[in-house]
Design an enzyme around this catalytic site. Structure first.
Site, short mmCIF file in Angstrom:
data_model
loop_
_atom_site.label_atom_id
_atom_site.label_comp_id
_atom_site.label_asym_id
_atom_site.label_seq_id
_atom_site.Cartn_x
_atom_site.Cartn_y
_atom_site.Cartn_z
N LYS A 1 96.87 30.47 71.93
CA LYS A 1 96.27 29.17 71.59
C LYS A 1 97.34 28.12 71.25
O LYS A 1 97.26 27.00 71.72
CB LYS A 1 95.33 29.29 70.37
CG LYS A 1 94.07 30.08 70.63
CD LYS A 1 93.10 29.92 69.46
CE LYS A 1 93.63 30.46 68.15
NZ LYS A 1 93.72 31.92 68.07
N ARG B 1 86.29 28.99 62.66
CA ARG B 1 86.44 30.44 62.76
C ARG B 1 85.12 31.17 62.67
O ARG B 1 85.07 32.38 62.87
CB ARG B 1 87.30 30.97 61.61
CG ARG B 1 88.79 30.74 61.74
CD ARG B 1 89.37 31.56 62.87
NE ARG B 1 90.56 32.28 62.53
CZ ARG B 1 91.81 31.83 62.64
NH1 ARG B 1 92.04 30.61 63.04
NH2 ARG B 1 92.82 32.60 62.35
N ARG C 1 106.22 36.48 60.49
CA ARG C 1 105.03 36.10 59.71
C ARG C 1 104.50 37.32 58.98
O ARG C 1 104.36 38.39 59.56
CB ARG C 1 103.95 35.56 60.66
CG ARG C 1 103.93 34.04 60.66
CD ARG C 1 102.98 33.51 61.70
NE ARG C 1 101.60 33.98 61.55
CZ ARG C 1 100.59 33.46 62.22
NH1 ARG C 1 100.77 32.46 63.04
NH2 ARG C 1 99.37 33.94 62.07
N ARG D 1 101.19 41.61 72.09
CA ARG D 1 101.75 40.26 72.02
C ARG D 1 102.05 39.88 70.57
O ARG D 1 103.08 39.28 70.29
CB ARG D 1 100.72 39.23 72.51
CG ARG D 1 100.47 39.20 73.98
CD ARG D 1 99.78 37.87 74.30
NE ARG D 1 99.12 37.88 75.59
CZ ARG D 1 98.49 36.82 76.09
NH1 ARG D 1 98.41 35.71 75.40
NH2 ARG D 1 97.91 36.88 77.27
N ARG E 1 92.57 41.40 61.73
CA ARG E 1 92.33 40.04 62.23
C ARG E 1 91.51 40.07 63.52
O ARG E 1 90.65 39.21 63.74
CB ARG E 1 93.65 39.31 62.46
CG ARG E 1 94.19 38.71 61.16
CD ARG E 1 95.66 38.42 61.20
NE ARG E 1 96.06 37.48 62.21
CZ ARG E 1 97.27 37.46 62.78
NH1 ARG E 1 98.17 38.36 62.42
NH2 ARG E 1 97.56 36.57 63.68
P1 ADP Z 1 96.12 33.28 64.42
O1 ADP Z 1 95.45 32.45 65.47
O2 ADP Z 1 97.33 33.93 64.91
O3 ADP Z 1 95.18 34.19 63.70
P2 ADP Z 1 96.19 31.06 62.47
O4 ADP Z 1 97.42 30.33 62.15
O5 ADP Z 1 95.10 30.30 63.14
O6 ADP Z 1 96.70 32.30 63.31
O7 ADP Z 1 95.58 31.70 61.13
C1 ADP Z 1 96.28 32.54 60.27
C2 ADP Z 1 95.37 32.99 59.13
O8 ADP Z 1 94.98 31.85 58.35
C3 ADP Z 1 94.06 33.63 59.57
O9 ADP Z 1 94.17 35.00 59.82
C4 ADP Z 1 93.15 33.33 58.38
O10 ADP Z 1 93.40 34.23 57.32
C5 ADP Z 1 93.61 31.96 57.92
N1 ADP Z 1 92.83 30.87 58.56
C6 ADP Z 1 93.29 29.98 59.46
N2 ADP Z 1 92.31 29.13 59.83
C7 ADP Z 1 91.19 29.51 59.17
C8 ADP Z 1 89.85 29.06 59.14
N3 ADP Z 1 89.44 28.02 59.89
N4 ADP Z 1 88.98 29.71 58.32
C9 ADP Z 1 89.37 30.73 57.56
N5 ADP Z 1 90.60 31.22 57.55
C10 ADP Z 1 91.53 30.63 58.34
#
Ligand code: ADP
Length: 188
Positions: free
Chosen positions: A15, A90, A135, A125, A146
């Site tokens: 993404k 999400r 991270r 990946r 996740r």
């Molecule tokens: P990825 O797409 O690799 O999971 P993100 O940077 O989008 O990475 O998100 C990392 C973490 O941040 C998620 O696993 C979650 O814990 C939290 N997070 C991010 N965006 C949201 C959201 N919209 N609602 C709830 N938790 C979120």
């Protein structure tokens, strides 16, 4: 031109990479709740500390926290002409909240790009990315959690946006360039 967009997809679907391409093509800013949370963590705020505990376990941060961050962020004039949200919403509650915020602003989403990938491939990946980006939420058990959270909470959004007539489904299994060609063909 479509200017208010979301990009959906499993963690590791690519993404972030494609979001950068889309923003450049359409000349719109991106908007990532993950990045917003990581900057709170870096600044060591209370919100950041609480978020870190959840993020490091692969859990979602509560909707109330996300909604107040997003509600405030979307008021910024930089998003007036459009935006691409990456990693948000999400779950259905967040999707409903976003619909409401945009409605209050007198606008609405134009399209939702879904990067469709094989979930088994993204584990590899993400482990590779873990080595590069360091991270703390990229360890194998956390990655598996996740993905489970994605399947349970986020994947239902694909149907939600399909039924709303907004979904652009993209095969995300190819190379970065192949995936980008498919996206660009839909946006031009
Ligand atoms: P990825 O797409 O690799 O999971 P993100 O940077 O989008 O990475 O998100 C990392 C973490 O941040 C998620 O696993 C979650 O814990 C939290 N997070 C991010 N965006 C949201 C959201 N919209 N609602 C709830 N938790 C979120």
């Amino acid at each position: 031109m479509k200017k208010r967009l979301l990009i959906l997809g499993a963690p590791g679907a690519g993404k972030g990479t494609q979001a950068r391409n889309i923003c450049e093509l359409l000349d719109i800013p991106t908007f990532s709740t993950g990045a917003m949370l990581r900057s709170q963590m870096k600044a060591g705020t209370e919100l950041g500390k609480k978020a870190k505990e959840l993020i490091d376990r692969g859990e979602l941060v509560p909707d109330s926290v996300i909604s107040s961050l997003v509600g405030a962020e979307l008021q910024s004039p930089r998003y007036r002409e459009g935006f691409l949200a990456d990693g948000y919403p999400r779950n259905l509650e967040q999707a409903h909240f976003l619909d409401q915020v945009l409605k209050n602003m007198g606008t609405h989403l134009d399209a939702v790009i879904n990067l469709d990938v094989e979930l088994e491939d993204v584990v590899g990946r993400l482990l590779k990315r873990a080595e590069i980006e360091n991270r703390s939420d990229d360890t194998e058990p956390v990655i598996r959690r996740r993905l489970q959270v994605y399947k349970e909470q986020t994947e239902p959004l694909v149907r939600y946006y399909r039924e709303a007539g907004l979904l652009i489904n993209i095969d995300g299994n190819g190379s970065i360039d192949q995936v980008w060609d498919s996206i660009a063909a839909q946006l031009r």
